[in-house]
Design a protein around this motif. Structure first.
Motif, PDB file in Angstrom:
ATOM      1  N   VAL A  96     -23.927  27.208  13.533  1.00 37.39           N
ATOM      2  CA  VAL A  96     -25.309  27.080  13.062  1.00 37.39           C
ATOM      3  C   VAL A  96     -25.724  28.352  12.349  1.00 37.39           C
ATOM      4  CG1 VAL A  96     -27.676  26.553  13.758  1.00 37.39           C
ATOM      5  CG2 VAL A  96     -25.761  25.632  15.076  1.00 37.39           C
ATOM      6  N   ASP A  97     -26.381  28.196  11.177  1.00 29.90           N
ATOM      7  CA  ASP A  97     -26.852  29.383  10.455  1.00 29.90           C
ATOM      8  C   ASP A  97     -28.275  29.734  10.882  1.00 29.90           C
ATOM      9  OD1 ASP A  97     -28.527  27.580   9.189  1.00 29.90           O
ATOM     10  OD2 ASP A  97     -27.688  27.875   7.193  1.00 29.90           O
ATOM     11  N   ALA A  98     -28.839  30.773  10.269  1.00 28.77           N
ATOM     12  CA  ALA A  98     -30.160  31.268  10.670  1.00 28.77           C
ATOM     13  C   ALA A  98     -31.264  30.243  10.442  1.00 28.77           C
ATOM     14  CB  ALA A  98     -30.482  32.561   9.928  1.00 28.77           C
ATOM     15  N   ALA A  99     -31.035  29.285   9.531  1.00 27.36           N
ATOM     16  CA  ALA A  99     -32.042  28.249   9.266  1.00 27.36           C
ATOM     17  C   ALA A  99     -31.925  27.085  10.238  1.00 27.36           C
ATOM     18  CB  ALA A  99     -31.909  27.743   7.833  1.00 27.36           C
ATOM     19  N   GLY A 100     -30.937  27.143  11.145  1.00 23.21           N
ATOM     20  CA  GLY A 100     -30.752  26.063  12.110  1.00 23.21           C
ATOM     21  C   GLY A 100     -29.905  24.919  11.591  1.00 23.21           C
ATOM     22  N   PHE A 101     -29.207  25.158  10.470  1.00 20.34           N
ATOM     23  CA  PHE A 101     -28.381  24.109   9.862  1.00 20.34           C
ATOM     24  C   PHE A 101     -26.960  24.201  10.414  1.00 20.34           C
ATOM     25  CE2 PHE A 101     -25.502  22.618   6.483  1.00 20.34           C
ATOM     26  CZ  PHE A 101     -26.003  21.331   6.303  1.00 20.34           C
ATOM     27  N   THR A 102     -26.450  23.083  10.940  1.00 21.41           N
ATOM     28  CA  THR A 102     -25.081  23.037  11.440  1.00 21.41           C
ATOM     29  C   THR A 102     -24.154  22.694  10.282  1.00 21.41           C
ATOM     30  OG1 THR A 102     -25.845  22.298  13.624  1.00 21.41           O
ATOM     31  CG2 THR A 102     -23.515  21.976  13.111  1.00 21.41           C
ATOM     32  N   PHE A 103     -23.344  23.653   9.856  1.00 22.36           N
ATOM     33  CA  PHE A 103     -22.540  23.468   8.654  1.00 22.36           C
ATOM     34  C   PHE A 103     -21.056  23.232   8.934  1.00 22.36           C
ATOM     35  CE2 PHE A 103     -22.834  28.019   9.483  1.00 22.36           C
ATOM     36  CZ  PHE A 103     -21.517  28.434   9.397  1.00 22.36           C
ATOM     37  N   ALA A 104     -20.627  23.391  10.185  1.00 19.31           N
ATOM     38  CA  ALA A 104     -19.222  23.157  10.516  1.00 19.31           C
ATOM     39  C   ALA A 104     -19.093  22.909  12.007  1.00 19.31           C
ATOM     40  CB  ALA A 104     -18.358  24.348  10.105  1.00 19.31           C
ATOM     41  N   THR A 105     -18.100  22.142  12.380  1.00 18.66           N
ATOM     42  CA  THR A 105     -17.799  21.874  13.791  1.00 18.66           C
ATOM     43  C   THR A 105     -16.313  22.098  14.015  1.00 18.66           C
ATOM     44  OG1 THR A 105     -19.574  20.227  13.911  1.00 18.66           O
ATOM     45  CG2 THR A 105     -17.904  20.185  15.638  1.00 18.66           C
ATOM     46  N   GLU A 106     -15.994  22.936  14.997  1.00 20.94           N
ATOM     47  CA  GLU A 106     -14.597  23.264  15.262  1.00 20.94           C
ATOM     48  C   GLU A 106     -14.329  23.213  16.764  1.00 20.94           C
ATOM     49  OE1 GLU A 106     -13.675  26.960  13.354  1.00 20.94           O
ATOM     50  OE2 GLU A 106     -13.884  26.108  11.341  1.00 20.94           O
ATOM     51  N   ASP A 107     -13.050  23.285  17.100  1.00 22.36           N
ATOM     52  CA  ASP A 107     -12.652  23.179  18.505  1.00 22.36           C
ATOM     53  C   ASP A 107     -13.102  24.381  19.330  1.00 22.36           C
ATOM     54  OD1 ASP A 107     -11.448  20.743  18.054  1.00 22.36           O
ATOM     55  OD2 ASP A 107      -9.492  21.625  17.611  1.00 22.36           O
ATOM     56  N   ALA A 108     -13.201  25.535  18.698  1.00 19.38           N
ATOM     57  CA  ALA A 108     -13.590  26.760  19.411  1.00 19.38           C
ATOM     58  C   ALA A 108     -14.775  27.412  18.713  1.00 19.38           C
ATOM     59  CB  ALA A 108     -12.421  27.739  19.470  1.00 19.38           C
ATOM     60  N   ALA A 109     -15.552  28.144  19.493  1.00 14.54           N
ATOM     61  CA  ALA A 109     -16.678  28.873  18.917  1.00 14.54           C
ATOM     62  C   ALA A 109     -16.152  30.024  18.072  1.00 14.54           C
ATOM     63  CB  ALA A 109     -17.582  29.408  20.028  1.00 14.54           C
ATOM     64  N   PRO A 110     -16.803  30.338  16.950  1.00 10.83           N
ATOM     65  CA  PRO A 110     -16.345  31.461  16.128  1.00 10.83           C
ATOM     66  C   PRO A 110     -16.540  32.788  16.851  1.00 10.83           C
ATOM     67  CG  PRO A 110     -18.455  30.638  15.345  1.00 10.83           C
ATOM     68  CD  PRO A 110     -17.992  29.690  16.401  1.00 10.83           C
ATOM     69  N   GLU A 111     -15.708  33.730  16.549  1.00 13.30           N
ATOM     70  CA  GLU A 111     -15.813  35.036  17.183  1.00 13.30           C
ATOM     71  C   GLU A 111     -17.049  35.775  16.669  1.00 13.30           C
ATOM     72  OE1 GLU A 111     -12.300  37.326  16.677  1.00 13.30           O
ATOM     73  OE2 GLU A 111     -10.997  35.882  17.677  1.00 13.30           O
ATOM     74  N   GLY A 112     -17.647  36.549  17.570  1.00 11.85           N
ATOM     75  CA  GLY A 112     -18.753  37.408  17.157  1.00 11.85           C
ATOM     76  C   GLY A 112     -20.111  36.748  17.129  1.00 11.85           C
ATOM     77  N   VAL A 113     -20.218  35.486  17.597  1.00 13.76           N
ATOM     78  CA  VAL A 113     -21.531  34.836  17.676  1.00 13.76           C
ATOM     79  C   VAL A 113     -21.707  34.248  19.071  1.00 13.76           C
ATOM     80  CG1 VAL A 113     -21.594  34.288  15.207  1.00 13.76           C
ATOM     81  CG2 VAL A 113     -20.719  32.605  16.811  1.00 13.76           C
ATOM     82  N   PRO A 114     -22.919  34.254  19.595  1.00 17.35           N
ATOM     83  CA  PRO A 114     -23.144  33.719  20.940  1.00 17.35           C
ATOM     84  C   PRO A 114     -23.152  32.193  20.971  1.00 17.35           C
ATOM     85  CG  PRO A 114     -25.210  34.469  19.986  1.00 17.35           C
ATOM     86  CD  PRO A 114     -24.141  34.856  19.016  1.00 17.35           C
ATOM     87  N   VAL A 115     -22.832  31.659  22.119  1.00 19.00           N
ATOM     88  CA  VAL A 115     -22.884  30.206  22.329  1.00 19.00           C
ATOM     89  C   VAL A 115     -24.218  29.873  22.988  1.00 19.00           C
ATOM     90  CG1 VAL A 115     -21.859  28.233  23.526  1.00 19.00           C
ATOM     91  CG2 VAL A 115     -20.388  30.023  22.563  1.00 19.00           C
ATOM     92  N   VAL A 116     -24.931  28.908  22.436  1.00 22.89           N
ATOM     93  CA  VAL A 116     -26.220  28.486  22.988  1.00 22.89           C
ATOM     94  C   VAL A 116     -25.973  27.536  24.158  1.00 22.89           C
ATOM     95  CG1 VAL A 116     -28.364  27.233  22.542  1.00 22.89           C
ATOM     96  CG2 VAL A 116     -27.425  28.775  20.804  1.00 22.89           C
ATOM     97  N   GLU A 117     -26.594  27.841  25.272  1.00 24.04           N
ATOM     98  CA  GLU A 117     -26.473  26.991  26.456  1.00 24.04           C
ATOM     99  C   GLU A 117     -27.861  26.570  26.915  1.00 24.04           C
ATOM    100  OE1 GLU A 117     -24.427  29.162  29.443  1.00 24.04           O
ATOM    101  OE2 GLU A 117     -22.574  29.394  28.291  1.00 24.04           O
TER     102      GLU A 117
END
Length: 259
Positions: free
Chosen positions: A141-162
């Motif tokens: 998800v980018d800063a505007a809240g747009f989900t632009f990609a979905t992958e099997d693992a979370a990208p490095e260096g960004v937090p996971v929203v729970e």
């Protein structure tokens, strides 16, 4: 006795020359011929630029790409017929619209590089958080809240929203629906300084005004609500200079640390 005026020989010669100077006059036929010639020249230039292959697009130069998730080939493919034909006939606005339709592209600029190059500058979307999907994948998800990609693992260096909503938050879902709570978490993640975002393993939402960061070293940041995120980020950056288990910036005028 009256004097007889004497004419200056030079003036006399100039006067005679003026009388005998030929005047350039165009007949109607001459005007028509010149006009026709001009129209032919303009038509030939127009055909050369807009319809012939002399100034065709031969190169599509793509710049601004980061990493290998979005390739120049993918960008060029969106142009369709715009990748071929006369450069002057390329619809730049349409080309920008097509490139920006790619999910990973936040902005595209397209311009002509005469005589044969179509230039495209791409600004890619940057993930500020990852959101786990019901299928167990991670949406970027980018800063505007747009989900632009979905992958099997979370990208490095960004937090996971729970979302770990309390009973009280679930009861207040009519006032603060899940979508709004997700936006709050993304607002917090987007407002974190780059160095802090890389340390944040997760953004945990328990309610609208109970958001916490879980840092990579195990420390917890009590953020409160997403309001005044920029100020809270400044305060947190200063607090992180001191080692602690708990950082509290929920009230940025009266921050605290513990543990």
């Amino acid at each position: 006795m009256a004097e007889t005026p004497v004419l200056d020989p030079v003036d006399e010669d100039e006067e005679d020359a003026g009388e005998h100077l030929p005047r350039l006059r165009l007949s109607r036929r001459g005007i028509v011929v010149l006009s026709a010639f001009g129209a032919v020249v303009l038509g030939a230039l127009g055909w050369l630029v807009f319809f012939s292959s002399v100034l065709d697009v031969r190169v599509v130069a793509v710049q601004g790409l980061v990493g290998d998730k979005l390739t120049a080939h993918q960008v060029r493919e969106t142009l369709g017929d715009g990748e071929h034909g006369p450069l002057a006939r390329v619809d730049l606005a349409e080309a920008e619209r097509r490139v920006e339709a790619l999910p990973r592209v936040a902005k595209a600029e397209v311009w002509r590089g005469w005589p044969h190059t179509l230039r495209i500058k791409v600004t890619e979307r940057r993930a500020v958080a990852a959101v786990r999907t019901p299928e167990g994948k991670y949406g970027q998800v980018d800063a505007a809240g747009f989900t632009f990609a979905t992958e099997d693992a979370a990208p490095e260096g960004v937090p996971v929203v729970e979302l770990a909503l309390s009973q009280q938050a679930n009861e207040a879902s009519a006032v603060f629906p899940r979508e709004e709570l997700l936006r709050s978490a993304i607002t917090v993640a987007a407002g974190l300084p780059e160095a802090v975002r890389k340390q944040a393993g997760s953004v945990r939402v328990q309610s609208y005004d109970d958001i916490q960061l879980q840092l990579a070293d195990g420390a917890v940041v009590r953020w409160g609500s997403a309001e005044r995120t920029a100020r809270k980020a400044q305060v947190l950056t200063a607090l992180l200079a001191r080692k602690a288990r708990i950082y509290d910036v929920s009230a940025p005028e009266a921050p605290g640390i513990g543990g």
